[in-house]
Design a protein around this motif. Structure first.
Motif, mmCIF file in Angstrom:
data_model
loop_
_atom_site.group_PDB
_atom_site.id
_atom_site.type_symbol
_atom_site.label_atom_id
_atom_site.label_comp_id
_atom_site.label_asym_id
_atom_site.label_seq_id
_atom_site.Cartn_x
_atom_site.Cartn_y
_atom_site.Cartn_z
ATOM 1 N N ARG A 154 19.136 0.801 70.350
ATOM 2 C CA ARG A 154 18.250 1.919 70.027
ATOM 3 C C ARG A 154 18.916 3.227 70.427
ATOM 4 N NH1 ARG A 154 12.413 -0.157 72.458
ATOM 5 N NH2 ARG A 154 12.151 -1.968 71.074
ATOM 6 N N SER A 155 18.521 4.286 69.747
ATOM 7 C CA SER A 155 19.025 5.610 70.129
ATOM 8 C C SER A 155 18.345 6.050 71.409
ATOM 9 C CB SER A 155 18.751 6.626 69.020
ATOM 10 O OG SER A 155 19.458 6.285 67.846
ATOM 11 N N ARG A 156 19.109 6.634 72.287
ATOM 12 C CA ARG A 156 18.561 7.152 73.545
ATOM 13 C C ARG A 156 18.344 8.652 73.380
ATOM 14 N NH1 ARG A 156 21.396 5.858 79.239
ATOM 15 N NH2 ARG A 156 20.239 3.905 78.938
ATOM 16 N N TYR A 157 17.107 9.084 73.584
ATOM 17 C CA TYR A 157 16.752 10.494 73.410
ATOM 18 C C TYR A 157 16.541 11.156 74.767
ATOM 19 C CZ TYR A 157 15.907 8.965 68.624
ATOM 20 O OH TYR A 157 16.045 8.437 67.372
ATOM 21 N N GLN A 161 18.629 13.124 76.372
ATOM 22 C CA GLN A 161 19.830 13.393 77.144
ATOM 23 C C GLN A 161 20.599 14.539 76.486
ATOM 24 O OE1 GLN A 161 20.672 11.897 79.970
ATOM 25 N NE2 GLN A 161 18.936 10.485 79.955
ATOM 26 N N PRO A 162 21.070 15.504 77.282
ATOM 27 C CA PRO A 162 21.852 16.600 76.704
ATOM 28 C C PRO A 162 23.204 16.093 76.208
ATOM 29 C CG PRO A 162 21.912 16.703 79.097
ATOM 30 C CD PRO A 162 20.935 15.632 78.740
ATOM 31 N N GLY A 163 23.771 16.814 75.258
ATOM 32 C CA GLY A 163 25.093 16.454 74.766
ATOM 33 C C GLY A 163 25.027 15.484 73.604
ATOM 34 N N ARG A 164 26.086 14.728 73.461
ATOM 35 C CA ARG A 164 26.248 13.817 72.324
ATOM 36 C C ARG A 164 25.214 12.687 72.373
ATOM 37 N NH1 ARG A 164 31.991 10.874 70.931
ATOM 38 N NH2 ARG A 164 31.370 9.912 68.939
ATOM 39 N N PRO A 165 24.531 12.368 71.234
ATOM 40 C CA PRO A 165 23.555 11.267 71.224
ATOM 41 C C PRO A 165 24.220 9.950 71.624
ATOM 42 C CG PRO A 165 23.411 12.569 69.217
ATOM 43 C CD PRO A 165 24.642 13.025 69.935
ATOM 44 N N GLU A 166 23.445 9.090 72.286
ATOM 45 C CA GLU A 166 23.999 7.833 72.780
ATOM 46 C C GLU A 166 23.040 6.698 72.464
ATOM 47 O OE1 GLU A 166 26.513 6.502 76.719
ATOM 48 O OE2 GLU A 166 24.854 7.921 76.939
ATOM 49 N N PHE A 167 23.610 5.499 72.320
ATOM 50 C CA PHE A 167 22.790 4.312 72.097
ATOM 51 C C PHE A 167 22.548 3.604 73.423
ATOM 52 C CE2 PHE A 167 24.948 4.567 67.870
ATOM 53 C CZ PHE A 167 23.805 4.797 67.118
ATOM 54 N N GLU A 168 21.435 2.881 73.485
ATOM 55 C CA GLU A 168 21.182 2.000 74.619
ATOM 56 C C GLU A 168 20.956 0.587 74.091
ATOM 57 O OE1 GLU A 168 17.791 3.713 76.528
ATOM 58 O OE2 GLU A 168 16.363 2.791 75.143
ATOM 59 N N TYR A 169 21.273 -0.382 74.930
ATOM 60 C CA TYR A 169 21.269 -1.785 74.518
ATOM 61 C C TYR A 169 20.396 -2.593 75.469
ATOM 62 C CZ TYR A 169 25.398 -0.170 71.979
ATOM 63 O OH TYR A 169 26.260 0.530 71.168
ATOM 64 N N ARG A 170 19.622 -3.506 74.887
ATOM 65 C CA ARG A 170 18.742 -4.351 75.690
ATOM 66 C C ARG A 170 18.734 -5.763 75.101
ATOM 67 N NH1 ARG A 170 13.959 -2.913 78.556
ATOM 68 N NH2 ARG A 170 13.916 -0.908 77.470
ATOM 69 N N LEU A 171 18.726 -6.777 75.982
ATOM 70 C CA LEU A 171 18.631 -8.154 75.504
ATOM 71 C C LEU A 171 17.324 -8.372 74.766
ATOM 72 C CD1 LEU A 171 19.970 -10.280 78.508
ATOM 73 C CD2 LEU A 171 21.102 -9.903 76.321
ATOM 74 N N ARG A 172 17.379 -9.133 73.692
ATOM 75 C CA ARG A 172 16.155 -9.435 72.941
ATOM 76 C C ARG A 172 15.285 -10.418 73.719
ATOM 77 N NH1 ARG A 172 15.942 -8.119 67.517
ATOM 78 N NH2 ARG A 172 17.850 -7.188 66.676
#
Length: 220
Positions: free
Chosen positions: A204-207, A209-220
């Motif tokens: 998922r996209s992590r919102y 946070q300043p700067g470049r957008p980053e993804f976050e990952y989580r086990l299903r």
């Protein structure tokens, strides 16, 4: 039902053996043959019959019965073989046992002796089927639980490190996984994307946070 195939070149003897098989509870005679060629066609031809137990005369008009045993084994078939012969030579007996014969019936023999030998052969065949089924089940479970084939360049031990960092249930970025697992960020992200492709992990996209957008990952 235990299927018994009779190979005997004397028609009256073949008929008598088949009749004994048919009258025994739990047995059926799947067919008879009077020669090596006929037996080979019946057991290995396109319309092959079942034969869990093979009642086999070793001395046939067109060859030795052990040739049939060898042909069956080359084809992956291993019925319990009861050899029927008048040969009392110990060397011949040892040769037959070494070729895959399970038991011997010396001519002449009584119906009760044949019945006892068939009962023992059926028990041996049943035990072999159980062992084979267990091996098939074991192989199926091994396949089921085997690690999926990794993309080129990925390593199972590194993948295990990434999984371990996600095991706590928190949503982590590639940078956070890299720091915790002592990996470079590109390496961590590559493994995380592999887990996404394998549907083990959701991205998922992590919102916020300043700067470049980053993804976050989580086990299903």
């Amino acid at each position: 039902m235990t299927a018994v195939f009779v190979v005997e070149d004397e028609p009256l003897a073949a008929e008598a053996h088949a009749a004994i098989v048919e009258r025994l509870t739990g047995f059926t005679c799947s067919g008879t043959a009077g020669s090596l060629a006929a037996a080979t066609a019946a057991l290995l031809g396109p319309d092959a019959v079942d034969a869990e137990v093979l009642l086999l005369d070793l001395h046939l008009p067109d060859g030795n019965g052990l040739e049939l045993v060898a042909s069956l084994r080359r084809s992956g078939l291993r019925p319990v073989v009861l050899a029927v012969t008048a040969d009392r030579d110990l060397r011949a007996v040892k040769s037959a046992l070494g070729a895959g014969v399970a038991d011997y019936l010396l001519k002449p023999f009584t119906a009760s002796v044949l019945e006892a030998k068939l009962a023992r052969a059926a028990a041996s065949s049943a035990a072999a089927r159980v062992a084979l089924d267990q091996r098939r089940i074991d192989r199926a479970f091994e396949t089921l639980h085997a690690e999926p084939e990794l993309q080129k360049g990925l390593q199972q031990d590194t993948l295990a490190l990434v999984r371990r960092e996600l095991a706590g249930g928190a949503a982590l970025s590639a940078s956070e996984v890299a720091e915790a697992a002592s990996l470079s960020r590109p390496t961590a992200r590559r493994y995380l994307e592999h887990l996404v492709a394998e549907r083990e992990v959701e991205r998922r996209s992590r919102y916020g946070q300043p700067g470049r957008p980053e993804f976050e990952y989580r086990l299903r």
